[in-house]
Design a protein around this motif. Structure first.
Motif, mmCIF file in Angstrom:
data_model
loop_
_atom_site.group_PDB
_atom_site.id
_atom_site.type_symbol
_atom_site.label_atom_id
_atom_site.label_comp_id
_atom_site.label_asym_id
_atom_site.label_seq_id
_atom_site.Cartn_x
_atom_site.Cartn_y
_atom_site.Cartn_z
ATOM 1 N N LEU A 1 121.030 52.453 -71.840
ATOM 2 C CA LEU A 1 122.299 51.372 -72.291
ATOM 3 C C LEU A 1 122.561 51.508 -73.758
ATOM 4 C CD1 LEU A 1 121.220 48.162 -70.410
ATOM 5 C CD2 LEU A 1 123.170 49.667 -70.098
ATOM 6 N N GLN A 2 121.479 52.014 -74.520
ATOM 7 C CA GLN A 2 121.959 52.282 -76.052
ATOM 8 C C GLN A 2 122.622 53.672 -75.872
ATOM 9 O OE1 GLN A 2 121.756 50.096 -78.738
ATOM 10 N NE2 GLN A 2 120.756 48.580 -77.263
ATOM 11 N N GLU A 3 122.289 54.662 -75.207
ATOM 12 C CA GLU A 3 122.946 55.650 -75.419
ATOM 13 C C GLU A 3 124.433 55.693 -74.674
ATOM 14 O OE1 GLU A 3 120.807 59.487 -73.985
ATOM 15 O OE2 GLU A 3 119.237 58.436 -73.623
ATOM 16 N N TRP A 4 124.655 54.766 -73.547
ATOM 17 C CA TRP A 4 125.795 54.471 -72.814
ATOM 18 C C TRP A 4 126.913 53.647 -73.870
ATOM 19 C CZ3 TRP A 4 129.077 55.622 -69.446
ATOM 20 C CH2 TRP A 4 130.197 54.658 -69.216
ATOM 21 N N ILE A 5 126.057 52.898 -74.787
ATOM 22 C CA ILE A 5 126.722 52.217 -75.823
ATOM 23 C C ILE A 5 127.430 53.246 -76.780
ATOM 24 C CG2 ILE A 5 126.798 50.626 -77.937
ATOM 25 C CD1 ILE A 5 124.874 48.726 -76.103
ATOM 26 N N SER A 6 126.715 54.287 -77.247
ATOM 27 C CA SER A 6 127.013 55.309 -78.133
ATOM 28 C C SER A 6 128.221 56.056 -77.395
ATOM 29 C CB SER A 6 126.103 56.131 -78.426
ATOM 30 O OG SER A 6 124.876 55.683 -79.180
ATOM 31 N N GLU A 7 128.006 56.419 -76.255
ATOM 32 C CA GLU A 7 129.112 57.191 -75.474
ATOM 33 C C GLU A 7 130.248 56.353 -75.245
ATOM 34 O OE1 GLU A 7 129.346 60.405 -74.220
ATOM 35 O OE2 GLU A 7 127.267 60.664 -75.133
ATOM 36 N N SER A 8 130.095 55.246 -75.491
ATOM 37 C CA SER A 8 131.591 54.387 -75.211
ATOM 38 C C SER A 8 132.087 54.346 -76.574
ATOM 39 C CB SER A 8 131.434 52.887 -74.642
ATOM 40 O OG SER A 8 130.858 52.803 -73.431
ATOM 41 N N LYS A 9 131.600 54.089 -77.794
ATOM 42 C CA LYS A 9 131.921 54.164 -78.848
ATOM 43 C C LYS A 9 132.886 55.415 -79.388
ATOM 44 C CE LYS A 9 128.884 50.812 -81.105
ATOM 45 N NZ LYS A 9 127.488 50.514 -82.159
ATOM 46 N N LYS A 10 132.299 56.469 -78.675
ATOM 47 C CA LYS A 10 133.131 57.767 -78.861
ATOM 48 C C LYS A 10 134.646 57.463 -78.570
ATOM 49 C CE LYS A 10 129.805 61.354 -78.038
ATOM 50 N NZ LYS A 10 129.219 62.294 -77.227
ATOM 51 N N PHE A 11 134.748 56.727 -77.549
ATOM 52 C CA PHE A 11 136.276 56.638 -76.964
ATOM 53 C C PHE A 11 136.766 55.635 -77.823
ATOM 54 C CE2 PHE A 11 134.836 58.977 -73.058
ATOM 55 C CZ PHE A 11 135.990 59.465 -72.819
ATOM 56 N N VAL A 12 136.117 54.472 -78.298
ATOM 57 C CA VAL A 12 136.796 53.746 -79.420
ATOM 58 C C VAL A 12 137.528 54.679 -80.553
ATOM 59 C CG1 VAL A 12 136.428 51.887 -80.993
ATOM 60 C CG2 VAL A 12 135.343 51.771 -78.661
ATOM 61 N N GLU A 13 136.577 55.530 -80.992
ATOM 62 C CA GLU A 13 137.034 56.168 -82.114
ATOM 63 C C GLU A 13 138.235 57.184 -81.870
ATOM 64 O OE1 GLU A 13 133.209 58.148 -83.408
ATOM 65 O OE2 GLU A 13 132.296 56.368 -83.908
ATOM 66 N N LEU A 14 137.965 57.631 -80.728
ATOM 67 C CA LEU A 14 138.981 58.825 -80.364
ATOM 68 C C LEU A 14 140.135 58.183 -80.061
ATOM 69 C CD1 LEU A 14 137.085 60.853 -77.419
ATOM 70 C CD2 LEU A 14 137.777 61.432 -79.706
ATOM 71 N N LEU A 15 140.299 56.816 -79.659
ATOM 72 C CA LEU A 15 141.695 56.077 -79.652
ATOM 73 C C LEU A 15 142.063 55.652 -80.822
ATOM 74 C CD1 LEU A 15 140.863 53.953 -76.187
ATOM 75 C CD2 LEU A 15 142.506 55.991 -76.358
ATOM 76 N N GLU A 16 141.224 54.903 -81.838
ATOM 77 C CA GLU A 16 141.512 54.695 -83.214
ATOM 78 C C GLU A 16 142.187 55.744 -83.912
ATOM 79 O OE1 GLU A 16 138.301 50.850 -83.494
ATOM 80 O OE2 GLU A 16 137.876 52.953 -84.595
#
Length: 363
Positions: A247-262
């Motif tokens: 789940l911690q790894e999943w949160i990191s992968e999700s944050k990648k998309f936050v950064e890409l969209l920002e």
């Protein structure tokens, strides 16, 4: 010499094993349930050679014992077996979705001259209970075995020889490695699906269109979110540490998309989807895995009276078992769409060839 196989819990998994073993030369299958009505049902349906509510009678003199009960009950069943005098050389195994916990529990129980080998057949069905049992459930599936240290090779080979009757591909894996892999390809996806559905359900409280428009693709990609809650409570708690790390790894992968969209990084988004697409397309689609495959066909049909009955009859005439049928869309001014669900790949392939002669068929 007849070998006795005792199956504790003759539901989907245990019942399917029983059907694979029953009637084979030299094998006698006994099913156990503490519920008299369930035990009677096993016998009435002919899934086992005999059924009993007596725990000790089921295990006594057994050559093989299969524990096909929920993960949360495995330790309790092992403790009960540890209080018995089991047949020397008896092989005990289970069908649980996690392996490290039950293997640790088995090392703490005095099983006498019996042996414990963890097992996990990677197959399943949306249905449950002995009524859903099928002799074909395990065909072409991976069947993981996790022998404890010190179990002789000839003992593991005996179990593998018996499991060959399921027509599954038996694979040996360390218990901890099994839990790490299954955590990623099954346990985490279930959590993600549940979280996604619950997120949309929350938005739907403010706007009912979420529910109305979530049909079709959204419903398909989140099917595992409808899994049995108590079963998944036990599985996730049993594999708790692995799932927490994932789940911690999943949160990191999700944050990648936050950064890409920002950052409005279109090339980065393409790269993420491209890497995902390449790996996903390389995964075999004709072998059963940790997540149950969906053997569905979508059939475009005209809005004519009796068309659904005609299609069902065609399939019945060819002895193609149809598990479920759903009308997805039917309007007077456009073709309707039927979703046909089958139990396995062969049935799906045969139905596609048959119905494709008269209708537009899609997967």
């Amino acid at each position: 010499m007849v070998k006795k196989i005792a199956i504790f819990g003759v539901g989907l998994m245990g019942g399917s094993l029983a059907l694979c073993f029953k009637g084979k030369p030299g094998l006698h299958v006994v099913g156990h349930s503490p519920n008299p009505a369930s035990a009677a049902k096993y016998a009435e349906r002919g899934v086992v050679d005999e059924a009993t509510v007596d725990f000790e009678a089921a295990a006594a003199n057994a050559d093989f014992i299969f524990l096909c009960v929920p993960v949360g009950l495995l330790t309790e069943y092992l403790d009960q077996l540890g209080r018995m005098r089991l047949k020397p050389g008896c092989i005990i195994t289970d069908v649980g979705s996690t392996k490290a916990e039950v293997c640790r529990a088995a090392t703490k129980v005095d099983l006498g001259e019996a042996w414990f080998i963890g097992g996990h057949p990677m197959a399943g069905s949306e249905r449950s209970g002995v009524e859903a049992a099928s002799i074909d459930l395990y065909e072409n599936a991976f069947y993981i075995v996790t022998p404890l240290p010190g179990v002789p090779e000839e003992v593991v080979a005996q179990l593998e020889e018996l499991l060959a009757l399921t027509r599954a591909q038996v694979v040996r894996v360390e218990a901890e490695e099994h839990d790490a892999i299954v955590g990623g390809i099954s346990h985490l996806p279930h959590i993600v699906a549940v979280a996604l559905v619950n997120l949309i359900a929350k938005h739907n409280e403010e706007n009912g269109l979420y529910h109305s428009l979530a049909a079709g693709g959204f419903r398909d990609i989140t099917r595992i979110a409808a899994s049995e809650p108590v079963v998944w409570r036990d599985i996730l708690l049993s594999n708790r540490q692995v799932v927490l790390e994932l789940l911690q790894e999943w949160i990191s992968e999700s944050k990648k998309f936050v950064e890409l969209l920002e950052q409005e990084d279109g090339d980065g988004i393409i790269d993420e989807f491209s890497r995902s697409r390449a790996f996903r397309n390389s995964i075999p689609d004709r072998r059963k895995g940790a997540l149950k495959g969906w053997f569905d066909l979508y059939v475009d049909v005209p809005d004519h009276p009796g068309i659904i009955g005609h299609i069902a009859s065609r399939l019945g005439e060819e002895r193609i078992n149809l598990r479920n049928i759903q009308v997805i869309e039917s309007r007077a001014d456009a073709p309707g769409v039927l979703r046909l669900s089958f139990d396995h790949q062969e049935a799906q392939d045969r139905a596609e060839a048959l119905l494709g002669q008269s209708y537009a068929v899609h997967k």
